[in-house]
Design an enzyme around this catalytic site. Sequence first.
Site, short mmCIF file in Angstrom:
data_model
loop_
_atom_site.label_atom_id
_atom_site.label_comp_id
_atom_site.label_asym_id
_atom_site.label_seq_id
_atom_site.Cartn_x
_atom_site.Cartn_y
_atom_site.Cartn_z
N LYS A 1 0.80 -1.18 -0.06
CA LYS A 1 0.18 -0.19 -0.05
C LYS A 1 0.82 1.28 -0.03
O LYS A 1 1.90 1.40 0.73
CB LYS A 1 -0.74 0.01 1.35
CG LYS A 1 -2.01 1.05 1.31
CD LYS A 1 -2.72 0.68 2.56
CE LYS A 1 -4.09 1.27 2.81
NZ LYS A 1 -4.90 1.06 4.02
N SER B 1 -9.45 0.00 2.90
CA SER B 1 -8.83 1.06 1.92
C SER B 1 -7.62 0.51 1.40
O SER B 1 -6.97 1.02 0.29
CB SER B 1 -8.39 2.33 2.82
OG SER B 1 -7.12 1.79 3.92
N SER C 1 -9.60 -2.30 6.86
CA SER C 1 -8.92 -1.99 5.73
C SER C 1 -8.12 -3.00 4.96
O SER C 1 -7.88 -3.02 3.73
CB SER C 1 -8.20 -0.70 5.51
OG SER C 1 -9.05 0.33 5.61
#
Lengths: 453, 70
Positions: A66, A141, A165
């Site tokens: 990420k 996310s 997430s």
Amino acid sequence: MSNPATLSLAQAARAVRAAEIAPHELLQACRARSALWQPRINAFISQEPHSGSGSGALGGVPLAHKDMFYRTGRVSNCGSKILRGWIARETASALARLDAAGAAQAGTLNMSEFAYGPTGHNEHWGDCCNPWNTEYITGGSSSGSGAAVAARLVFGALGSDTGGSVRLPAAACGVSGLKTTWGRVSRYGAMPLCASLDTIGPLARSAEDCALLLGAIAGFDPLDPVSSREPVADYAGLIHQTPSLKIALSSPWMQRDAHPEVAAAVLAAAGVLRSSGAELIEVEPPDFDTLSAHCLVVMQAEASAQHLKWMRERPADYGSSVRARLEAGYAIPATVYLEVLRLRAAWLERFCATTLEDADLYLLPGIAVPVPTRAETGPKGGPEMPRLLGEVTRLTRWVNYLGVPALVIPCGFDSRGLPLSMQLVGRPFAEATLLAAGHAYQRETDWHEQAPV
Amino acid sequence: MTAVKQWSGEAIEAALAAQGIALAPGRAEKLARGQQLLLDAGAADPLRAALEFDAEPAAFVFAMRRCKTA
């Protein structure tokens, strides 16, 4: 050897150690997949590679993370406009540990802006799309982490989990994702969102792969003030032991409150776990909605405090959804925020003394409803959008409030061909038990081996 | 349950303005409705009445240690 990109992380690492494949061949295979998939799913933000030490448990295996894990001298945009092009001055402890284990990094992955969104929409970098059907959300996310692992662009990825997430992208994309105990993995050098809730965890193709990644990144770090000194288990070794697990679940609640296809898949998964030796125990469900509301109070207050300077000085540089979420946090009274935190210990003790009184783990869906489309959950989603987002996050946020670990793994597909998932929740620091249960299930099933074409 | 006073759009707008946050027209009313739901959930918390006077947020770490094994 068949296409190396289709190996699991564990298989790829073993093949490298046995000199059956070279690390550059793994990277080439992943790049070939990326050339095909990136234009369709927008999983990567950057494909600038970084080589690890090359030797170790993860020697030469390509991962990607990420876009919020800092690496000295490299850009971390955090999925935002505000930090576009920002160059990190330190390396995240989790990345340093993966480097030491020999892993390679193939690039940085798409994410919700500032990790503050549950769907994978991104108004600045473009939505990340579900590789099973690009009209549908990836979950967020850690959207790129879920999509890239599902599409076999990398063998594993790091995500962060503040309200779901890691688990939501794992659930929506059909991969395995571990939300770690608060304090289990150092957050140093990872973009902060909510200090009381933030956790770092792996997404990979299987529980076994998650165990390998967790073994590399878990453990005390003096650079993270909430890092735990709890000893690190041999996660990858322990999953091969078959413990006699007791698993709690709330079948009537699932049949009543979850979508029928979701409930059927999770209850079928429970049957598989029972067949593999687990004892199933029916319990009343935790008070998901009170716990989720408390999580939201903490999340909103802390995230909005974190972003106060930019919200004052450049609010127009946030995407509309993130700006709206941040605005809400400035209306949380400090006394309410602190009362919710003061209640947290009592709620954790109640969960462990009631839901887990006679059980090691609690089983429930990852998402209680079928994966929604990007259109119905996006900034122009219409009047039903808030309710739908609430349903998507209903079964993940409560776990963050309790600080406990949870594993999401795939357990089927719905009638539209989108993944279905189950979630196992444990006591604090019960990651080894969660991964063993997940591995036991994945020995008996092949949902985790399915890949989009 | 302790009664919770209803948030109004004006109160939200004033609270945010005091922190330097400007809202778009009509946004405060929407925020007030959402925040009221959170406050109501907190007020209805069944453990709230038994919360000890000396309970503090950091004690959560001790609870994690106590709860880690069955």
